[in-house]
Design an enzyme around this catalytic site. Structure first.
Site, PDB file in Angstrom:
ATOM      1  N   ARG A  12       0.675  -1.289  -0.188  1.00  0.00           N
ATOM      2  CA  ARG A  12      -0.093  -0.082   0.352  1.00  0.00           C
ATOM      3  C   ARG A  12       1.122   1.425  -0.014  1.00  0.00           C
ATOM      4  O   ARG A  12      -0.108   2.203  -0.298  1.00  0.00           O
ATOM      5  CB  ARG A  12      -0.863   0.023   1.305  1.00  0.00           C
ATOM      6  CG  ARG A  12       0.040  -0.190   2.570  1.00  0.00           C
ATOM      7  CD  ARG A  12      -1.547   0.341   3.544  1.00  0.00           C
ATOM      8  NE  ARG A  12      -0.678   0.235   5.208  1.00  0.00           N
ATOM      9  CZ  ARG A  12      -1.172   0.362   6.638  1.00  0.00           C
ATOM     10  NH1 ARG A  12      -2.503   0.775   5.759  1.00  0.00           N
ATOM     11  NH2 ARG A  12      -0.581   0.415   7.337  1.00  0.00           N
ATOM     12  N   HIS A  39      -8.865  -3.568   1.699  1.00  0.00           N
ATOM     13  CA  HIS A  39      -9.121  -2.612   3.325  1.00  0.00           C
ATOM     14  C   HIS A  39     -10.139  -1.926   2.962  1.00  0.00           C
ATOM     15  O   HIS A  39     -10.124  -0.080   3.597  1.00  0.00           O
ATOM     16  CB  HIS A  39      -8.063  -2.579   4.206  1.00  0.00           C
ATOM     17  CG  HIS A  39      -7.810  -1.741   5.544  1.00  0.00           C
ATOM     18  ND1 HIS A  39      -8.736  -0.755   5.805  1.00  0.00           N
ATOM     19  CD2 HIS A  39      -7.057  -2.473   6.999  1.00  0.00           C
ATOM     20  CE1 HIS A  39      -8.682  -0.730   7.238  1.00  0.00           C
ATOM     21  NE2 HIS A  39      -7.746  -1.631   7.395  1.00  0.00           N
ATOM     22  N   GLU A  73     -13.734  -5.815   5.442  1.00  0.00           N
ATOM     23  CA  GLU A  73     -12.600  -6.259   4.340  1.00  0.00           C
ATOM     24  C   GLU A  73     -12.599  -6.983   4.441  1.00  0.00           C
ATOM     25  O   GLU A  73     -12.981  -8.212   4.987  1.00  0.00           O
ATOM     26  CB  GLU A  73     -11.165  -5.520   5.468  1.00  0.00           C
ATOM     27  CG  GLU A  73     -11.601  -4.446   5.927  1.00  0.00           C
ATOM     28  CD  GLU A  73     -10.006  -3.998   6.336  1.00  0.00           C
ATOM     29  OE1 GLU A  73     -10.540  -2.973   8.104  1.00  0.00           O
ATOM     30  OE2 GLU A  73      -9.412  -4.537   7.307  1.00  0.00           O
TER      31      GLU A  73
HETATM   32  O1  TA6 Z   1      -8.918  -3.946   9.948  1.00  0.00           O
HETATM   33  C1  TA6 Z   1      -8.273  -3.657  11.101  1.00  0.00           C
HETATM   34  C2  TA6 Z   1      -7.348  -2.960  11.370  1.00  0.00           C
HETATM   35  O2  TA6 Z   1      -6.607  -4.060  11.477  1.00  0.00           O
HETATM   36  C3  TA6 Z   1      -6.414  -2.069  12.581  1.00  0.00           C
HETATM   37  O3  TA6 Z   1      -6.385  -2.620  13.879  1.00  0.00           O
HETATM   38  C4  TA6 Z   1      -6.322  -0.645  12.339  1.00  0.00           C
HETATM   39  O4  TA6 Z   1      -5.158  -1.304  12.147  1.00  0.00           O
HETATM   40  C5  TA6 Z   1      -6.541  -0.528  11.284  1.00  0.00           C
HETATM   41  O5  TA6 Z   1      -6.497  -1.702  10.616  1.00  0.00           O
HETATM   42  C6  TA6 Z   1      -5.890   0.204  10.102  1.00  0.00           C
HETATM   43  O6  TA6 Z   1      -4.597  -0.200  10.481  1.00  0.00           O
HETATM   44  P1  TA6 Z   1      -3.916   0.972   9.724  1.00  0.00           P
HETATM   45  O7  TA6 Z   1      -2.493   0.380   9.669  1.00  0.00           O
HETATM   46  O8  TA6 Z   1      -3.911   2.015   8.354  1.00  0.00           O
HETATM   47  O9  TA6 Z   1      -3.739   2.138  10.771  1.00  0.00           O
END
Ligand code: TA6
Length: 294
Positions: free
Chosen positions: A93, A162, A266
């Protein structure tokens, strides 16, 4: 007036410098518009002509090559979650994917194919190729295609699209399709639980990794009067996340009150559902997003 499905106007694609001078594509079809940054092959916007944007994009998102864009559809690969000494949610990403193909179709839809470039971080894995195909029409279809190019080593990875969905008001939204599915509750120290609700409502931080589920999920937004449907193929995990108050305040690229306007649903293969690809084999995870009044 001609039926739009008989001879839809052809899709158009424009290449431009987006926010932070990051290169992006703008796609316009008879039904919709979409924006995709080469940074992370990140879809930042999808909007049907007669609807509000499907995806949430934070007003505070950074558009810098060192950081992921906050919102839209981050492509999480080759790991999900934290990794000792490395970034959260893999490196795909925050890499500048290469645009490989632009494929307008006779039915008025437009597909574009991106490829993850080689990188030092990829050196820790057997040789692989990762392609991402985004198809824009009345809906949005996403395909993450990973090939193990090694002749002798298996390729183990996690993957997740995501997706941040826009809702009018999270307190009037529900998520349907996960009843009976077991999940890891990350706000309860990854305790394993089983979803008891037909419709999941969100009134506090929710961070759940649903496992062994191939089911379609619906996000029912009663305040906006919209139902978003998430269908998937070759994906065994669904993650549901809303940061709520405290986590929102901890994220510098997310507004303190923005949790009211979004929910992440997601689609991926994470944790116990990680992918183990034999030499020479290819996996293709497909996610289809569609919305309608309802
Ligand atoms: O998918 C949920 C998650 O794993 C949360 O625990 C939170 O960390 C979110 O992803 C966002 O992660 P990021 O690294 O994009 O801030």
């Amino acid at each position: 007036m001609a039926n739009i499905s008989e001879n839809p106007k052809p899709a158009r694609i424009t290449f431009l410098d987006g926010r932070g001078e990051l290169p992006m594509l703008e796609i316009t079809t008879a039904w919709s518009t979409a924006e995709i940054y080469l940074h992370g092959a990140h879809v930042t916007n999808f909007k049907k002509c007669d609807e509000a944007p499907l995806l949430f994009l934070s007003q505070c998102s950074r558009f810098e090559s060192a950081h992921p864009i906050r919102g839209g559809i981050p492509v999480i690969f080759p790991w999900f979650g934290p990794r000792e000494g490395m970034g959260m949610h893999g490196f795909a990403r925050v890499k500048p994917w290469e645009l490989k193909e632009v494929l307008p179709a006779a039915d008025g839809s437009m597909s574009v194919r991106f490829q993850l470039p080689d990188s030092p971080e990829a050196g820790a894995y057997p040789e692989f190729a990762a392609d991402y195909v985004v198809t824009v029409n009345e809906g949005l279809t996403l395909e993450l295609i990973v090939t193990n190019k090694s002749s002798d080593a298996k390729l183990e990875f996690e993957e997740c699209l995501h997706t941040y969905f826009a809702v009018e008001d999270i307190s009037a939204a529900s998520i349907v399709g996960l009843k009976g599915v077991s999940y890891l509750d990350k706000v309860a120290n990854f305790e394993k639980k089983t979803e008891a609700n037909d419709a999941i409502r969100i009134s506090s931080e929710v961070d759940r990794v649903y496992l062994d589920t191939t089911a379609a999920v619906e996000i029912r937004d009663a305040r906006m009067g919209r139902v978003i449907r998430v269908e998937k193929e070759h994906s065994a995990s669904t993650v549901v996340w809303n940061p709520w108050v405290a986590k929102s305040q901890e994220m510098p690229d997310f507004g303190n009150d923005e949790y009211h306007k979004m929910v992440c649903v997601e689609s991926g293969n994470v944790s116990a559902n990680k992918v183990v690809l034999a030499p020479g084999k290819t996996s293709c995870m497909k996610v289809k997003l569609h919305s309608a009044a309802g």
